[in-house]
Design an enzyme around this catalytic site. Sequence first.
Site, PDB file in Angstrom:
ATOM      1  N   TYR A 159     123.371  83.469   7.431  1.00 15.62           N
ATOM      2  CA  TYR A 159     123.673  82.532   8.515  1.00 15.62           C
ATOM      3  C   TYR A 159     124.242  81.206   8.010  1.00 15.62           C
ATOM      4  O   TYR A 159     124.171  80.202   8.717  1.00 15.62           O
ATOM      5  CB  TYR A 159     122.415  82.291   9.358  1.00 15.62           C
ATOM      6  CG  TYR A 159     122.047  83.483  10.203  1.00 15.62           C
ATOM      7  CD1 TYR A 159     122.777  83.813  11.343  1.00 15.62           C
ATOM      8  CD2 TYR A 159     120.974  84.300   9.858  1.00 15.62           C
ATOM      9  CE1 TYR A 159     122.449  84.915  12.124  1.00 15.62           C
ATOM     10  CE2 TYR A 159     120.638  85.406  10.636  1.00 15.62           C
ATOM     11  CZ  TYR A 159     121.385  85.705  11.759  1.00 15.62           C
ATOM     12  OH  TYR A 159     121.064  86.792  12.536  1.00 15.62           O
ATOM     13  N   LYS A 187     116.458  93.098  15.364  1.00 19.37           N
ATOM     14  CA  LYS A 187     115.753  91.926  14.847  1.00 19.37           C
ATOM     15  C   LYS A 187     114.238  92.137  14.747  1.00 19.37           C
ATOM     16  O   LYS A 187     113.698  93.092  15.314  1.00 19.37           O
ATOM     17  CB  LYS A 187     116.072  90.730  15.736  1.00 19.37           C
ATOM     18  CG  LYS A 187     117.542  90.327  15.699  1.00 19.37           C
ATOM     19  CD  LYS A 187     117.802  89.115  16.580  1.00 19.37           C
ATOM     20  CE  LYS A 187     119.247  88.671  16.505  1.00 19.37           C
ATOM     21  NZ  LYS A 187     119.477  87.474  17.352  1.00 19.37           N
ATOM     22  N   HIS A 217     121.318  91.707  17.094  1.00 22.21           N
ATOM     23  CA  HIS A 217     122.503  90.905  16.765  1.00 22.21           C
ATOM     24  C   HIS A 217     123.703  91.825  16.904  1.00 22.21           C
ATOM     25  O   HIS A 217     123.633  93.006  16.555  1.00 22.21           O
ATOM     26  CB  HIS A 217     122.415  90.397  15.321  1.00 22.21           C
ATOM     27  CG  HIS A 217     123.715  89.897  14.773  1.00 22.21           C
ATOM     28  ND1 HIS A 217     124.143  88.607  14.969  1.00 22.21           N
ATOM     29  CD2 HIS A 217     124.690  90.527  14.062  1.00 22.21           C
ATOM     30  CE1 HIS A 217     125.326  88.457  14.386  1.00 22.21           C
ATOM     31  NE2 HIS A 217     125.671  89.602  13.830  1.00 22.21           N
ATOM     32  N   GLU A 238     129.935  90.454   7.910  1.00 19.84           N
ATOM     33  CA  GLU A 238     128.507  90.740   8.043  1.00 19.84           C
ATOM     34  C   GLU A 238     128.165  92.122   7.491  1.00 19.84           C
ATOM     35  O   GLU A 238     127.139  92.301   6.833  1.00 19.84           O
ATOM     36  CB  GLU A 238     128.095  90.612   9.512  1.00 19.84           C
ATOM     37  CG  GLU A 238     128.182  89.180  10.005  1.00 19.84           C
ATOM     38  CD  GLU A 238     128.099  89.022  11.515  1.00 19.84           C
ATOM     39  OE1 GLU A 238     128.106  87.869  11.974  1.00 19.84           O
ATOM     40  OE2 GLU A 238     128.027  90.038  12.237  1.00 19.84           O
ATOM     41  N   ASN A 284     115.782  87.852  20.629  1.00 16.54           N
ATOM     42  CA  ASN A 284     116.580  88.598  21.596  1.00 16.54           C
ATOM     43  C   ASN A 284     116.956  90.015  21.150  1.00 16.54           C
ATOM     44  O   ASN A 284     117.981  90.549  21.544  1.00 16.54           O
ATOM     45  CB  ASN A 284     117.818  87.797  22.023  1.00 16.54           C
ATOM     46  CG  ASN A 284     118.771  87.526  20.891  1.00 16.54           C
ATOM     47  OD1 ASN A 284     118.599  88.018  19.777  1.00 16.54           O
ATOM     48  ND2 ASN A 284     119.791  86.733  21.156  1.00 16.54           N
TER      49      ASN A 284
END
Length: 195
Positions: free
Chosen positions: A107, A67, A173, A184, A170
Amino acid sequence: CPTVNESRRILVDACKRPSLYVPQINSLKMACARSNASSENKDLVTTFAPNLNPNTMATNRTFTMIKPDATGAGHTGKIIDRIISNGFTIKAMKWTQLSLADAQAFYAVHSERPFYGELTEYMSSGPIVAAILEKDNAVADFRELIGATNPAEAKPGTIRADFAESIAANAVHGSDSDDNAAMEGSFYFSQRELA
């Protein structure tokens, strides 16, 4: 036109067995080309359907993204090294930056959730590294390697414990199921991009 959830189910099944779903995909494309189809449904179909191909994903593959927080902090190489040293083979990888529209399409399943706007803005705020990884039991093993969503709760030695800044930022993914890994992965990669 089918609902977004119905379209998603067809596309997930097609990722696993594309040759069996050609008629459904074609009718889904035609239905979503009509003016009464929701923009969310059109985005879902136009984003995922073109890349469907036999063997795009297998159950021993998973999908990940490094990310913007981790790429911006210079952790990309360390994270990739950690992934490889834990027995994963990289089958496809690219450095890219999502537009806001790309992040919203990726998303779309979370579009009704309160965090959707913040999530899509964050995911389009800087470069990401998208990758398809291969290993026996890939989804579960990768989820174990990355650790809990909240880095404060992640086990020592996991990617999030070592590199994440917060719950929102975080670091990585990881797909949470084989179906989502297939869906995905097809968002970012065509069959010809897989090694």
